[in-house]
Motif scaffolding. Structure first.
Motif, PDB file in Angstrom:
ATOM      1  N   ILE A   1       9.773  12.557  61.502  1.00  0.00           N
ATOM      2  CA  ILE A   1      10.291  12.623  62.870  1.00  0.00           C
ATOM      3  C   ILE A   1       9.784  13.919  63.488  1.00  0.00           C
ATOM      4  O   ILE A   1      10.044  15.010  62.978  1.00  0.00           O
ATOM      5  N   THR A   2       9.033  13.785  64.591  1.00  0.00           N
ATOM      6  CA  THR A   2       8.463  14.953  65.256  1.00  0.00           C
ATOM      7  C   THR A   2       9.210  15.315  66.536  1.00  0.00           C
ATOM      8  O   THR A   2       9.042  16.415  67.053  1.00  0.00           O
ATOM      9  N   GLU A   3      10.017  14.371  67.033  1.00  0.00           N
ATOM     10  CA  GLU A   3      10.796  14.646  68.244  1.00  0.00           C
ATOM     11  C   GLU A   3      12.000  13.714  68.279  1.00  0.00           C
ATOM     12  O   GLU A   3      11.877  12.527  67.982  1.00  0.00           O
ATOM     13  N   VAL A   4      13.158  14.266  68.631  1.00  0.00           N
ATOM     14  CA  VAL A   4      14.377  13.480  68.813  1.00  0.00           C
ATOM     15  C   VAL A   4      14.643  13.436  70.310  1.00  0.00           C
ATOM     16  O   VAL A   4      14.861  14.476  70.927  1.00  0.00           O
ATOM     17  N   ARG A   5      14.625  12.249  70.883  1.00  0.00           N
ATOM     18  CA  ARG A   5      14.776  12.137  72.338  1.00  0.00           C
ATOM     19  C   ARG A   5      16.184  11.763  72.777  1.00  0.00           C
ATOM     20  O   ARG A   5      16.503  11.842  73.959  1.00  0.00           O
ATOM     21  N   GLY A   6      17.022  11.343  71.850  1.00  0.00           N
ATOM     22  CA  GLY A   6      18.405  11.021  72.180  1.00  0.00           C
ATOM     23  C   GLY A   6      19.261  12.277  72.132  1.00  0.00           C
ATOM     24  O   GLY A   6      18.808  13.356  71.748  1.00  0.00           O
ATOM     25  N   THR A   7      20.518  12.134  72.499  1.00  0.00           N
ATOM     26  CA  THR A   7      21.431  13.270  72.463  1.00  0.00           C
ATOM     27  C   THR A   7      22.086  13.361  71.092  1.00  0.00           C
ATOM     28  O   THR A   7      22.354  12.349  70.446  1.00  0.00           O
ATOM     29  N   ASP A   8      22.336  14.575  70.636  1.00  0.00           N
ATOM     30  CA  ASP A   8      23.012  14.845  69.361  1.00  0.00           C
ATOM     31  C   ASP A   8      22.349  14.151  68.170  1.00  0.00           C
ATOM     32  O   ASP A   8      23.023  13.636  67.280  1.00  0.00           O
ATOM     33  N   GLY A   9      21.013  14.119  68.138  1.00  0.00           N
ATOM     34  CA  GLY A   9      20.290  13.563  67.008  1.00  0.00           C
ATOM     35  C   GLY A   9      20.156  12.055  66.993  1.00  0.00           C
ATOM     36  O   GLY A   9      19.693  11.471  66.018  1.00  0.00           O
ATOM     37  N   GLU A  10      20.544  11.408  68.079  1.00  0.00           N
ATOM     38  CA  GLU A  10      20.478   9.952  68.142  1.00  0.00           C
ATOM     39  C   GLU A  10      19.106   9.483  68.606  1.00  0.00           C
ATOM     40  O   GLU A  10      18.356  10.237  69.221  1.00  0.00           O
TER      41      GLU A  10
ATOM     42  N   GLN B   1      21.765   9.524  62.945  1.00  0.00           N
ATOM     43  CA  GLN B   1      21.394  10.831  63.478  1.00  0.00           C
ATOM     44  C   GLN B   1      20.290  11.432  62.630  1.00  0.00           C
ATOM     45  O   GLN B   1      20.247  11.217  61.418  1.00  0.00           O
ATOM     46  N   ALA B   2      19.399  12.182  63.276  1.00  0.00           N
ATOM     47  CA  ALA B   2      18.276  12.811  62.583  1.00  0.00           C
ATOM     48  C   ALA B   2      17.907  14.100  63.295  1.00  0.00           C
ATOM     49  O   ALA B   2      18.342  14.347  64.424  1.00  0.00           O
ATOM     50  N   THR B   3      17.096  14.901  62.625  1.00  0.00           N
ATOM     51  CA  THR B   3      16.558  16.116  63.210  1.00  0.00           C
ATOM     52  C   THR B   3      15.052  16.133  62.985  1.00  0.00           C
ATOM     53  O   THR B   3      14.527  15.414  62.126  1.00  0.00           O
ATOM     54  N   VAL B   4      14.368  16.950  63.769  1.00  0.00           N
ATOM     55  CA  VAL B   4      12.922  17.087  63.606  1.00  0.00           C
ATOM     56  C   VAL B   4      12.636  17.543  62.177  1.00  0.00           C
ATOM     57  O   VAL B   4      13.306  18.426  61.656  1.00  0.00           O
ATOM     58  N   GLY B   5      11.667  16.898  61.547  1.00  0.00           N
ATOM     59  CA  GLY B   5      11.300  17.217  60.172  1.00  0.00           C
ATOM     60  C   GLY B   5      11.855  16.244  59.156  1.00  0.00           C
ATOM     61  O   GLY B   5      11.371  16.180  58.027  1.00  0.00           O
ATOM     62  N   ASP B   6      12.885  15.472  59.541  1.00  0.00           N
ATOM     63  CA  ASP B   6      13.410  14.453  58.631  1.00  0.00           C
ATOM     64  C   ASP B   6      12.358  13.375  58.421  1.00  0.00           C
ATOM     65  O   ASP B   6      11.526  13.110  59.292  1.00  0.00           O
ATOM     66  N   GLN B   7      12.419  12.740  57.252  1.00  0.00           N
ATOM     67  CA  GLN B   7      11.533  11.630  56.947  1.00  0.00           C
ATOM     68  C   GLN B   7      12.241  10.336  57.305  1.00  0.00           C
ATOM     69  O   GLN B   7      13.454  10.213  57.151  1.00  0.00           O
ATOM     70  N   ILE B   8      11.474   9.375  57.770  1.00  0.00           N
ATOM     71  CA  ILE B   8      12.024   8.065  58.102  1.00  0.00           C
ATOM     72  C   ILE B   8      11.323   7.036  57.236  1.00  0.00           C
ATOM     73  O   ILE B   8      10.120   7.111  57.007  1.00  0.00           O
ATOM     74  N   HIS B   9      12.098   6.105  56.692  1.00  0.00           N
ATOM     75  CA  HIS B   9      11.575   5.075  55.796  1.00  0.00           C
ATOM     76  C   HIS B   9      12.033   3.730  56.344  1.00  0.00           C
ATOM     77  O   HIS B   9      13.229   3.450  56.381  1.00  0.00           O
ATOM     78  N   ILE B  10      11.072   2.930  56.793  1.00  0.00           N
ATOM     79  CA  ILE B  10      11.362   1.607  57.341  1.00  0.00           C
ATOM     80  C   ILE B  10      10.947   0.578  56.301  1.00  0.00           C
ATOM     81  O   ILE B  10       9.769   0.455  55.967  1.00  0.00           O
TER      82      ILE B  10
END
Length: 63
Positions: free
Chosen positions: A25-34, A2-11
């Motif tokens: 992360i600029t947009e979360v398209r899943g439900t409940d942060g997924e 789960q994530a929210t807009v503004g979180d950093q992602i590290h691959i």
């Protein structure tokens, strides 16, 4: 995951010599942060991703 807009992602790179990728992360398209997540990467590219096991979400700092 789960994530929210503004979180950093590290691959993490999956093989020797493959660079790690980081972005915001600029947009979360899943439900409940997924996933999926729309990510603005450090190199300026933007992409829609479904994170795998090589991905870490770094929560934004709450003040």
């Amino acid at each position: 995951m789960q994530a929210t807009v503004g979180d950093q992602i590290h691959i993490h790179g999956r093989s020797v010599g493959m660079a790690d990728r980081k972005g915001e992360i600029t947009e979360v398209r899943g439900t409940d942060g997924e996933p999926p997540y729309l990510v603005q990467f450090e190199d300026g590219h933007e992409g829609l991703i479904y994170p795998g096991p090589d991905t870490v979400i770094e929560r934004q700092q709450q003040h």
